[in-house]
Each structure stands twice: as structure tokens, then as C-alpha cells.
Write a protein that holds these residues in place. Sequence first.
Motif, PDB file in Angstrom:
ATOM      1  N   GLN A  17      18.061 -31.256  40.468  1.00  0.00           N
ATOM      2  CA  GLN A  17      18.648 -31.780  41.705  1.00  0.00           C
ATOM      3  C   GLN A  17      20.016 -32.435  41.483  1.00  0.00           C
ATOM      4  O   GLN A  17      20.922 -32.262  42.305  1.00  0.00           O
ATOM      5  CB  GLN A  17      17.689 -32.773  42.361  1.00  0.00           C
ATOM      6  CG  GLN A  17      16.410 -32.142  42.863  1.00  0.00           C
ATOM      7  CD  GLN A  17      15.462 -33.177  43.425  1.00  0.00           C
ATOM      8  OE1 GLN A  17      15.484 -33.481  44.616  1.00  0.00           O
ATOM      9  NE2 GLN A  17      14.606 -33.729  42.565  1.00  0.00           N
ATOM     10  N   ARG A  31      23.110 -28.787  48.805  1.00  0.00           N
ATOM     11  CA  ARG A  31      22.495 -29.718  49.738  1.00  0.00           C
ATOM     12  C   ARG A  31      21.042 -29.318  49.983  1.00  0.00           C
ATOM     13  O   ARG A  31      20.686 -28.142  49.902  1.00  0.00           O
ATOM     14  CB  ARG A  31      23.265 -29.745  51.065  1.00  0.00           C
ATOM     15  CG  ARG A  31      24.695 -30.291  50.918  1.00  0.00           C
ATOM     16  CD  ARG A  31      24.697 -31.740  50.464  1.00  0.00           C
ATOM     17  NE  ARG A  31      26.030 -32.310  50.291  1.00  0.00           N
ATOM     18  CZ  ARG A  31      26.635 -32.441  49.121  1.00  0.00           C
ATOM     19  NH1 ARG A  31      26.041 -32.023  48.001  1.00  0.00           N
ATOM     20  NH2 ARG A  31      27.829 -32.993  49.041  1.00  0.00           N
ATOM     21  N   PRO A  32      20.170 -30.288  50.277  1.00  0.00           N
ATOM     22  CA  PRO A  32      18.747 -29.990  50.468  1.00  0.00           C
ATOM     23  C   PRO A  32      18.513 -28.891  51.492  1.00  0.00           C
ATOM     24  O   PRO A  32      19.141 -28.855  52.548  1.00  0.00           O
ATOM     25  CB  PRO A  32      18.180 -31.331  50.945  1.00  0.00           C
ATOM     26  CG  PRO A  32      19.085 -32.358  50.322  1.00  0.00           C
ATOM     27  CD  PRO A  32      20.455 -31.734  50.364  1.00  0.00           C
ATOM     28  N   TRP A  56      14.971 -26.294  47.860  1.00  0.00           N
ATOM     29  CA  TRP A  56      15.532 -27.443  47.147  1.00  0.00           C
ATOM     30  C   TRP A  56      14.577 -27.933  46.049  1.00  0.00           C
ATOM     31  O   TRP A  56      13.371 -28.051  46.250  1.00  0.00           O
ATOM     32  CB  TRP A  56      15.811 -28.582  48.119  1.00  0.00           C
ATOM     33  CG  TRP A  56      16.407 -29.782  47.461  1.00  0.00           C
ATOM     34  CD1 TRP A  56      15.793 -30.943  47.154  1.00  0.00           C
ATOM     35  CD2 TRP A  56      17.756 -29.909  47.009  1.00  0.00           C
ATOM     36  NE1 TRP A  56      16.668 -31.806  46.535  1.00  0.00           N
ATOM     37  CE2 TRP A  56      17.880 -31.193  46.430  1.00  0.00           C
ATOM     38  CE3 TRP A  56      18.863 -29.064  47.032  1.00  0.00           C
ATOM     39  CZ2 TRP A  56      19.079 -31.657  45.889  1.00  0.00           C
ATOM     40  CZ3 TRP A  56      20.063 -29.518  46.490  1.00  0.00           C
ATOM     41  CH2 TRP A  56      20.157 -30.788  45.930  1.00  0.00           C
ATOM     42  N   ASP A 114      12.154 -33.756  44.791  1.00  0.00           N
ATOM     43  CA  ASP A 114      12.272 -34.105  46.212  1.00  0.00           C
ATOM     44  C   ASP A 114      13.027 -35.414  46.413  1.00  0.00           C
ATOM     45  O   ASP A 114      12.496 -36.364  46.986  1.00  0.00           O
ATOM     46  CB  ASP A 114      10.867 -34.201  46.829  1.00  0.00           C
ATOM     47  CG  ASP A 114      10.893 -34.213  48.350  1.00  0.00           C
ATOM     48  OD1 ASP A 114      11.972 -33.978  48.936  1.00  0.00           O
ATOM     49  OD2 ASP A 114       9.837 -34.464  48.955  1.00  0.00           O
TER      50      ASP A 114
END
Length: 358
Positions: free
Chosen positions: A266, A275-276, A280, A311
Motif C-alpha cells: 500500500q 488510490r484505493p 486495493w 486496508d
Amino acid sequence: MTGTTASPRRVGLIGYGLAGSVFHAPLIAATEDLVLDTVVTSNPERQEQARAEHAGVRVAATADELFARAAELDLIVVASPNRTHVPLATTALKAALPVVVDKPVAGTAAEARELAALAEERGLLLSVFQNRRWDNDFLTLQRLLAEGELGDVWRFESRFERWRPQPKGGWRESGDPAEIGGLLYDLGSHVVDQALTLFGPATRVYAESDVRRPGAEADDDTFIALTHASGVRSHLYVSATAAQLGPRFRVLGSKAGYVKYGLDPQEAALRDGGRPGPDWGREPEPAWGTLGAGESPATGGGTPVPTLAGDYPAYYAAVTRALDGDGANPVTADEAAAALDVLEAARRSARDGVTVKL
């Protein structure tokens, strides 16, 4: 207040260096009930960067300018240098604004507890950004532990190692104690928080901390050994001088062990402008860790364990639920203070060559 707000909460972000621009701003922007209202940075290049990356964002040169508009804001995020965390968080709380503070929340556990007491007195959220609780490998290990796949855990090894033979400079590598620099308080904040989250409070701390690189001022090669009240022993490594990188996790239990190499993707994705979205935090199968007993990943032993998706967006989603009264603070200042107890003990242990009891 319960339920979602009628309009997104307006966020003031103080600091637009690595933490502010790579982590906080994109994650705030990706959170449904938050909007990035203002970025505080005195650097003209970073001001332009913020405007380019977040259409319509306001820019302020000082925190005073931001706090002059306190009534227009709903949340303050402190992502400025470590030495500013306590005074800025204090100002925000006294202005009746909930606060998210990047780690470490303070230089000492006592300061962290004072902030926690102020937030409680004012009835405000004070949360600490510990994004590594939402790393893919950490989430996967939590699942393995919950399912009993390792049996009783005896030893937890965690490494956050890099090969950076030349110091980069800046406050993070400053030898001035007021800057709260060095790897013990930087990456050490992550590995200690993860160990305490997984295995509970520590009772003893031993550490070795060195300044290895020519021209370096702050610790760049540190080892921390924890004895947990649960009986688990944690061996934690943070280094900028690792010419060969060890496994990110090696966790040994009475039934099996789990070994995982490589870093959660991430941070690299955020640095590269990602970007998420739907995929992701996922990593390819060759990067998965292995679970087994009496085997070595180097020789193909063990069973591959699919890595759960990382996350980071979950942190700010949890913050918004906490502000709505629908969930708990994802990382409390008291939890951060417990980690600072360990970091302070580690600093004393390394300095005096002793094991410190907590």
C-alpha cells in the motif's frame, strides 16, 4: 451523534511532507464522510502540490491560520514533524476539535497520557494513526492466530529493514532529542504497536541501538526484545543498514510457524499515485507467506497462505464511525502511551546495557 452526517466532515491537515501527502491526504480524500478542506504547509512547492493533487483544497502557511477558522472545521489531522505533535494536538483539543495524530503521538508516555486526559475531559476523539495495523501481512497473521493455526505462539520476530547506506538527512535523522528522530521512534513505533496489539502488554524490555552510518546522528540500527505478560517473546528489528533483508514476520508456535517476506504494497502504491479501489492492498501469489513445521521457505517447505488484502482506508472509516458514535476509536492515545512506555524503556536499556522491567 449517531448515523452518518448530512455532509462530509471538513478536515484540516497540518503537514504535507511524506506523512501528509502520501498517507493522510489520499486516505482522507478516499473516505466517504470526510473532505480535505485545508492543508497547512509553509513550503511553496508543497502548497502547489496540494492544490494540484486535491482540487479545491485551501492552503494555509501556518497552523495559526487554520485554528483561526476552527469553527469551520470538524477534524484536525497532525502530520507535521514529531516535535510539534503535542502542542498542535493540545491546541486542537482546546479549540473543541477532534484530532488524529500521526505516530508517535508524543515523545513520552506521560505526554501521551496528558493528551488522552485532555481529550477525555473535553469529550473529544483523540486517535493515533497506526496504519500498520492494516498491513496485509498483519491482518493475515491476526487471522491465523484467531483460527489457532500456529498453536501457542512462543516467539514473534518482526523486521522493518531497509538498505540505505547514505543518510537522507532531515529531522527524522536528526540527533537533536527535541526532534524525536531515529528509527526507534519511527519504525519502532510500528513494530512495538503491532507486537502489543497481537500479544498484549510487555513486562520486560531489552534493546540494542546503534548509529552505524558515517554522518548519521540518530539510531539507524536497533533491536528490541520484549517479554510479554502472555509468555510470548517478541524480537523486533528496525534498520536502515540491512544489506540482506530478513523476513518481515517469522512467528513460531507449538503447532506451526508462519514466515512472510516483503512489505505490504500500500505505501508503494500511494507513493506512486495509486488510490484505493476494488483491488486495493492485494499482492500476487508469489509474495504469499508460508505455514508449516520443520520446513524452510528457502527449500520450498510449508503451505502458501493467501495474504489478505491490506486496508489502510479502514482506519479513517473507523474514525468517522467513532465520531458518529457508531464505533470505537481505532487507536487510542492510551494504547500509544503503552507503546511509548516500551520505547522509553528500550532507549534506557540500549543506553545503560540493562533489561528494564515495566
